[in-house]
Scaffold this active site. Sequence first.
Site, short mmCIF file in Angstrom:
data_model
loop_
_atom_site.label_atom_id
_atom_site.label_comp_id
_atom_site.label_asym_id
_atom_site.label_seq_id
_atom_site.Cartn_x
_atom_site.Cartn_y
_atom_site.Cartn_z
N ASP A 11 0.87 -1.18 0.00
CA ASP A 11 0.00 0.00 0.00
C ASP A 11 0.90 1.23 0.00
OD1 ASP A 11 -2.35 1.63 0.27
OD2 ASP A 11 -1.96 1.81 2.40
N SER A 12 0.30 2.39 -0.18
CA SER A 12 1.07 3.63 -0.13
C SER A 12 1.58 3.91 1.28
CB SER A 12 0.19 4.79 -0.57
OG SER A 12 -0.95 4.85 0.25
N TYR A 43 -0.75 8.43 -2.30
CA TYR A 43 -0.81 8.19 -3.74
C TYR A 43 -2.07 8.86 -4.34
CZ TYR A 43 2.64 4.29 -3.67
OH TYR A 43 3.76 3.50 -3.56
N CYS A 74 -4.65 -1.41 -1.72
CA CYS A 74 -4.74 0.03 -1.91
C CYS A 74 -5.79 0.30 -2.97
CB CYS A 74 -3.37 0.55 -2.36
SG CYS A 74 -3.36 2.31 -2.76
N THR A 76 -6.45 3.01 -4.45
CA THR A 76 -5.94 3.89 -5.49
C THR A 76 -5.15 3.11 -6.54
OG1 THR A 76 -5.78 5.60 -3.80
CG2 THR A 76 -4.57 5.97 -5.84
N GLU A 153 -3.26 8.48 8.89
CA GLU A 153 -1.79 8.35 8.97
C GLU A 153 -1.27 9.00 10.25
OE1 GLU A 153 0.81 7.06 6.78
OE2 GLU A 153 -0.76 5.94 5.75
N CYS A 187 -11.03 2.80 0.18
CA CYS A 187 -9.62 3.06 0.46
C CYS A 187 -9.29 2.26 1.72
CB CYS A 187 -9.42 4.56 0.70
SG CYS A 187 -7.84 4.98 1.46
N HIS A 189 -7.36 2.75 4.03
CA HIS A 189 -7.18 3.52 5.27
C HIS A 189 -8.50 3.67 6.04
CE1 HIS A 189 -3.28 4.73 3.65
NE2 HIS A 189 -3.02 5.39 4.76
#
Length: 272
Positions: A11-12, A43, A74, A76, A153, A187, A189
């Site tokens: 993942d990013s 990303y 991810c 994205t 994050e 997403c 997250h």
Amino acid sequence: MQSDNAIGVFDSGLGGLSAVKEFMRVLPTEKIIYFGDTGRVPYGTRSRETIKKYAFQDAAFLLEHKVKMIVAACGTVSSVAGADLEEGLPVPYTGVVNPTAYAAVRKTKSGRIGVLGTSATIASHSYKRRLEKLNPELEVFEKACPLFVPLVENGIISPDDQITRLVAERYLAELKHSGIDALILGCTHYPLLKEVISDFMGSGVELIDSGRETAVYAAKVLTENNLLCDTLSQKSPEFYVSDAPEGFESVAGLFLGRDMGHTVTQIDIEQF
Ligand code: DGL
């Protein structure tokens, strides 16, 4: 042919760990190697070309570890580079879009589905297109939520936090009156914000977590390709990041629901 090689997940940043948690539940005897591109997150606000370039570098790093399957945990990457990865990788690949879309179609009764994602994911209409392909009668409501990733994050995820609640209300207000009964967290997250999202949307809206659906789908792919691991002991995952591991270690515990210890290694992703 069975394989004890690891499953490579990337993942990013931290978001893919919400999928790793589900992989560890669904496939407890499989080894997971995780790469989080923490030096280049997010990303979701970048161009298609950059996202593709990053995705292939991430996959190249995992392939060095002889992984038997690659998972883009991810939304994205799955939305923007999924088709290229599927075609270009020498091992089976899955992203999160297809398994999650299937789950949403199974779950909706009203035929109205919401999709939350990063700006790049929503601009690609990947979920909407997939959903409408599965059932052209569906009504799909999309919403980009670019502030959700930085909140996660930074570990600002408590439903009691005023900022988190305000951001969620701002993004979800329209969707709340759209008559949806299923909402895709497009997403990886976003599962960390499940409580805030679900408090606002109410109990009539089922949240669909892409990590869980993808883990179940990956198990199916490994079974079909005869690639399941044949030793039955539980294995510890390995974690790699592209920036200082400290920040990752402290927030990663939230995702995995357990202490990470010092098991995170920093690598230079630009070499790949
Ligand atoms: N976790 C990524 C996703 O699922 C998004 C984070 C980012 O913007 O890098 O889309």
